[in-house]
Each structure stands twice: as structure tokens, then as C-alpha cells.
Scaffold this active site. Structure first.
Site, mmCIF file in Angstrom:
data_model
loop_
_atom_site.group_PDB
_atom_site.id
_atom_site.type_symbol
_atom_site.label_atom_id
_atom_site.label_comp_id
_atom_site.label_asym_id
_atom_site.label_seq_id
_atom_site.Cartn_x
_atom_site.Cartn_y
_atom_site.Cartn_z
ATOM 1 N N GLY A 1 44.936 33.798 38.699
ATOM 2 C CA GLY A 1 45.559 34.649 39.422
ATOM 3 C C GLY A 1 44.883 34.450 40.968
ATOM 4 N NE ARG B 1 48.643 51.657 23.257
ATOM 5 C CZ ARG B 1 48.007 52.054 22.687
ATOM 6 N NH1 ARG B 1 46.776 52.819 23.373
ATOM 7 N NH2 ARG B 1 48.117 52.373 21.590
ATOM 8 C CG ASP C 1 35.231 51.470 35.964
ATOM 9 O OD1 ASP C 1 36.178 51.935 36.577
ATOM 10 O OD2 ASP C 1 35.513 50.510 35.466
ATOM 11 N NE ARG D 1 36.831 52.172 41.711
ATOM 12 C CZ ARG D 1 37.879 51.761 41.233
ATOM 13 N NH1 ARG D 1 38.190 52.047 39.931
ATOM 14 N NH2 ARG D 1 39.020 51.072 41.758
ATOM 15 C CG HIS E 1 38.622 48.939 33.628
ATOM 16 N ND1 HIS E 1 38.072 49.609 34.865
ATOM 17 C CD2 HIS E 1 39.880 48.461 34.199
ATOM 18 C CE1 HIS E 1 38.664 49.501 35.784
ATOM 19 N NE2 HIS E 1 39.895 48.943 35.653
HETATM 20 P P1 NAX Z 1 48.009 40.580 42.212
HETATM 21 O O1 NAX Z 1 49.471 40.778 41.362
HETATM 22 O O2 NAX Z 1 47.816 40.588 43.502
HETATM 23 O O3 NAX Z 1 47.745 38.909 41.925
HETATM 24 C C1 NAX Z 1 47.727 38.410 40.484
HETATM 25 C C2 NAX Z 1 47.910 37.055 40.630
HETATM 26 O O4 NAX Z 1 47.703 36.557 39.188
HETATM 27 C C3 NAX Z 1 49.158 36.665 40.999
HETATM 28 O O5 NAX Z 1 49.017 35.713 41.978
HETATM 29 C C4 NAX Z 1 49.960 36.029 40.070
HETATM 30 O O6 NAX Z 1 50.701 34.874 40.164
HETATM 31 C C5 NAX Z 1 48.858 35.498 38.993
HETATM 32 N N1 NAX Z 1 49.027 35.287 37.559
HETATM 33 C C6 NAX Z 1 49.972 36.021 36.753
HETATM 34 N N2 NAX Z 1 49.957 35.406 35.575
HETATM 35 C C7 NAX Z 1 49.152 34.462 35.662
HETATM 36 C C8 NAX Z 1 48.886 33.403 34.481
HETATM 37 N N3 NAX Z 1 49.264 33.623 33.428
HETATM 38 N N4 NAX Z 1 47.816 32.323 34.933
HETATM 39 C C9 NAX Z 1 47.407 32.522 36.107
HETATM 40 N N5 NAX Z 1 47.750 33.253 37.234
HETATM 41 C C10 NAX Z 1 48.588 34.170 36.869
HETATM 42 O O7 NAX Z 1 46.931 41.305 41.499
HETATM 43 P P2 NAX Z 1 45.491 41.717 42.016
HETATM 44 O O8 NAX Z 1 45.583 42.966 42.774
HETATM 45 O O9 NAX Z 1 44.974 40.551 42.295
HETATM 46 O O10 NAX Z 1 44.799 42.200 40.485
HETATM 47 C C11 NAX Z 1 44.745 41.466 39.284
HETATM 48 C C12 NAX Z 1 44.393 42.093 38.052
HETATM 49 O O11 NAX Z 1 43.322 42.794 38.218
HETATM 50 C C13 NAX Z 1 45.392 43.217 37.810
HETATM 51 O O12 NAX Z 1 45.879 43.018 36.349
HETATM 52 C C14 NAX Z 1 44.858 44.508 37.918
HETATM 53 O O13 NAX Z 1 45.292 45.444 37.193
HETATM 54 C C15 NAX Z 1 43.180 44.243 37.751
HETATM 55 N N6 NAX Z 1 42.182 45.088 38.215
HETATM 56 C C16 NAX Z 1 41.144 45.138 37.498
HETATM 57 C C17 NAX Z 1 40.205 46.213 37.749
HETATM 58 C C18 NAX Z 1 39.044 46.203 36.984
HETATM 59 O O14 NAX Z 1 38.188 47.213 37.387
HETATM 60 N N7 NAX Z 1 38.647 45.615 35.813
HETATM 61 C C19 NAX Z 1 40.107 46.805 39.312
HETATM 62 C C20 NAX Z 1 41.173 46.166 40.280
HETATM 63 C C21 NAX Z 1 42.334 45.700 39.460
HETATM 64 O O15 NAX Z 1 43.510 46.871 39.364
#
Ligand code: NAX
Length: 329
Positions: free
Chosen positions: A11, A98, A159, A162, A187
Site C-alpha cells: 500500500g 462484514r 490506540d 491516543r 483494533h
Molecule cells: P489508502 O487507500 O490511502 O491506501 C491504500 C493503498 O493500498 C492504495 O495505494 C492501494 O492501491 C494499496 N493496495 C490495495 N490493495 C493492495 C494489495 N493487495 N497489495 C498492495 N497494495 C495494495 O489507505 P490508507 O489511508 O493508507 O490506509 C491503509 C489501511 O490502514 C486501511 O486499511 C486503514 O483502515 C488502515 N488503518 C489502520 C490503523 C490502525 O491503527 N491499525 C489506523 C489508520 C488506518 O485507518
């Protein structure tokens, strides 16, 4: 001179990726004396944007950055990886159940787990950030039977951080005066930020908040648990820099150790401690040393905490059962 550490980031072209890569390259993930090579994994549509980010990384002339490679094939992306940050995931879209969400993410994390199993370095450490993080970590782990299960972790450090700030602001203390805070469970909105073991400037946290259990139940816990939604509401986009910062903290602490007398929170495979069913990837209080972590044992869990830990763990068990039914683990 040290051999560079291979860090794979999935990502990489996303918003967390953009906030994360520059800090890895500047030495904040592993240490100011550790050279790194970045392996960016994206889907084909994300490759061009990742190339743009790589150009900017080049333009920083980071002394520790010894190479950047970009892939859309997990087998190549995880080749030789020592650290893997699994950030890319399938977000929940409107009307998505879900089961659909878990299945879509299974399609990402199962092949990535397999690729880690077959291609990563023997000392691979994995942090899953992409949501639902705990269950995605479980899926990846199940697909990697040759990798020790404990190398698969999920992020609850955001978390944790925060919660530190909320408690610091309530008590007028500074974040570094707060020790032994814990995030338990998933989470998700069911997570339980626990201050009963914590201290604020050497005094029990519960005393530092004047024994105000109402604040704890009605303000502190929901504020921490729903902070992600509050950020979206205010910023018009989900947490990115703070999530990247937490990923940096998680790995840095795992590799470099917790301070004496303190601990951190990590989503890790349960060994059955504190009544959390063995194998669930749940957040616990952990100490780390020499690249290994241990669950802090022997804490006294009061009724207030017990009910909340159990509720979050129940949700994790339901997610595990759902992905088992889908044949993902
Ligand atoms: P974005 O949508 O900005 O970026 C995600 C990226 O992943 C995109 O560039 C997409 O092309 C890429 N991607 C999708 N499928 C893929 C794959 N199979 N292989 C490689 N890359 C792939 O999301 P972003 O804001 O960066 O968030 C990423 C993830 O973090 C989300 O699932 C979000 O829910 C999660 N989070 C987790 C948090 C935590 O505390 N654990 C907090 C922050 C965030 O919400």
C-alpha cells in the site's frame, strides 16, 4: 558497514505509505545507524504513484536509504524481507457486510502470507496495519506455516498513543510521565484502553484522575476507541501521519526494546494469557528485548476491565470464526 535491512511496505502509494516511507528512509524505523532498502508493493494501478513517491525519496538523498524497488507481485515484493509493513487493504465501502469485507481482505492477506512464507528472510517480522488489522494478521499468519507464528503482529500502537495523550491532557502530565498503559483486544471500537495498571508521574493513574470512573467509562474509553472516526469527521480523510508514526513506534520498540519499568501494546497471537483464547491475535501489554516480545504476566484484572476485555475478545473470536468459515484460515 552493516548490511541494509530489507523493509517491504504494501500500500506504498496510499496516504499512510506517503507518511511512512520518508521516516523509514531517514532511520526512524530501526535506528539512526541502520541502512535500509525499501521494497514497495502495490497493485498495478498504484505502481505509477509509488514511482512518484520513490522519486521524492531519491530527492531527499537520505544517507541510510540504499535502494528502492517497486513491485506488483507479492512474491517479488517480499523477497528477502526482514521487516514487512502490511498497510494496503480493502476498505469497507458503503453497504458492505462484514463477511464481504473479510473475504475481500482474505484475497489480499492470504497470498501475501504465502509470499512471506516462501520468500521472506528467516528473521522476518510482520506488522499488519490494514484493517481489520487483527484478523488480517491472522489470515496472513495461517498462510505462512513455516514462519514462527509470533512474527505476525497487528497494530494497536496508534490506540495506545491516543490513550497516552488523552490521559496526559486530563491530568496535566506530560506523555513521558505515563507508564504501563494497555490497549487490550481488537483494533476496533470494542478495544479496551486500560489505565488501572498505569501510573502518572509515579502515582496510580486512577488516583491521578481523582478516581473518576465516570470520566473513564463515558469519556476516556469512547474518545480513544472512536478517535479514528473523529479524525475522519474533522480532516475529511482517515488518520495517516499518526498511523504511520504508530507503525514506526511499533517496529522500533519491537526491535529496540521497551524501557525498564514500562511496557507497550501490541496485537500478538495469544498464548492463552488473561483468558484470551490461544491463537487469537489480540492486543496485550508487552515488554520487548533483543527483538522479542513477552506478554506482561500477573496483572490483577478488576471487574471493570474484565468485562471490557471479554467483549473485545469475543469480537475477535467471531471474526476468526467468520474467516474460518470462508476457508481463509
Ligand atoms: P489508502 O487507500 O490511502 O491506501 C491504500 C493503498 O493500498 C492504495 O495505494 C492501494 O492501491 C494499496 N493496495 C490495495 N490493495 C493492495 C494489495 N493487495 N497489495 C498492495 N497494495 C495494495 O489507505 P490508507 O489511508 O493508507 O490506509 C491503509 C489501511 O490502514 C486501511 O486499511 C486503514 O483502515 C488502515 N488503518 C489502520 C490503523 C490502525 O491503527 N491499525 C489506523 C489508520 C488506518 O485507518
Amino acid at each position: 558497514t552493516r548490511t541494509p535491512v530489507n523493509v517491504t511496505v504494501t500500500g506504498a502509494a496510499g496516504q499512510i505509505g506517503y507518511a511512512l516511507l520518508f521516516r523509514i528512509a531517514s532511520g526512524h524505523l530501526l535506528g539512526a545507524d541502520v541502512p535500509v532498502k525499501l521494497r514497495l508493493l502495490e497493485i498495478p494501478q498504484g505502481v505509477k504513484a509509488a514511482e512518484g513517491t520513490a522519486m521524492e525519496l531519491d530527492d531527499c538523498a537520505f544517507p541510510l536509504l540504499k535502494g528502492i524497488d517497486i513491485f506488483d507481485d507479492p512474491n517479488q515484493g517480499f523477497e528477502g524481507a526482514n521487516v514487512a509493513l502490511l498497510v494496503g487493504a480493502r476498505p469497507r465501502t458503503k453497504g458492505m457486510e462484514r463477511g464481504d469485507l473479510l473475504a475481500a481482505n482474505g484475497g489480499i492477506f492470504k497470498p501475501q502470507g504465502k509470499a512471506i512464507n516462501d520468500h521472506a528472510a528467516d528473521d522476518i517480522k510482520v506488522l499488519v496495519v490494514g484493517n481489520p488489522a487483527n484478523t488480517n494478521a491472522l489470515i496472513a499468519q495461517a498462510a505462512a506455516p513455516d514462519v514462527p507464528a509470533e512474527r505476525f503482529t497487528a497494530m494497536t500502537r496508534l490506540d495506545h498513543n491516543r490513550a497516552l495523550t488523552q490521559l496526559a491532557q486530563k491530568t496535566g502530565a506530560s506523555v513521558e510521565d505515563i507508564k504501563r498503559l494497555t490497549i487490550w483486544g481488537n483494533h476496533s471500537a470494542t478495544q479496551y484502553p486500560d489505565i488501572f495498571q498505569a501510573s502518572v508521574a509515579g502515582k496510580p493513574a486512577i488516583e491521578a484522575i481523582g478516581g473518576d470512573e465516570k470520566w473513564l467509562a463515558d469519556e476516556f474509553i469512547p474518545t480513544v476507541a472512536k478517535r479514528g472516526a473523529a479524525i475522519i469527521e474533522a480532516r475529511g480523510a482517515s488518520s495517516a501521519a499518526s498511523a504511520a508514526n504508530a507503525a514506526i513506534d511499533h517496529v522500533h520498540t519491537w526491535v529496540n526494546g521497551t524501557a525498564e519499568g514500562d511496557w507497550t501494546s501490541m496485537g500478538i497471537p495469544s498464548d492463552g494469557s488473561y483468558g484470551v483464547p490461544e491463537g487469537l491475535i489480540s492486543s496485550f501489554p508487552v515488554t520487548t528485548k533483543d527483538g522479542k516480545y513477552e506478554i506482561v504476566q500477573g496483572l490483577d484484572i478488576n471487574e471493570f476491565s474484565r468485562a471490557r476485555i471479554d467483549a473485545s475478545v469475543k469480537e475477535l473470536a467471531e471474526e476468526r470464526d467468520a474467516v474460518r468459515e470462508l476457508g481463509l484460515i
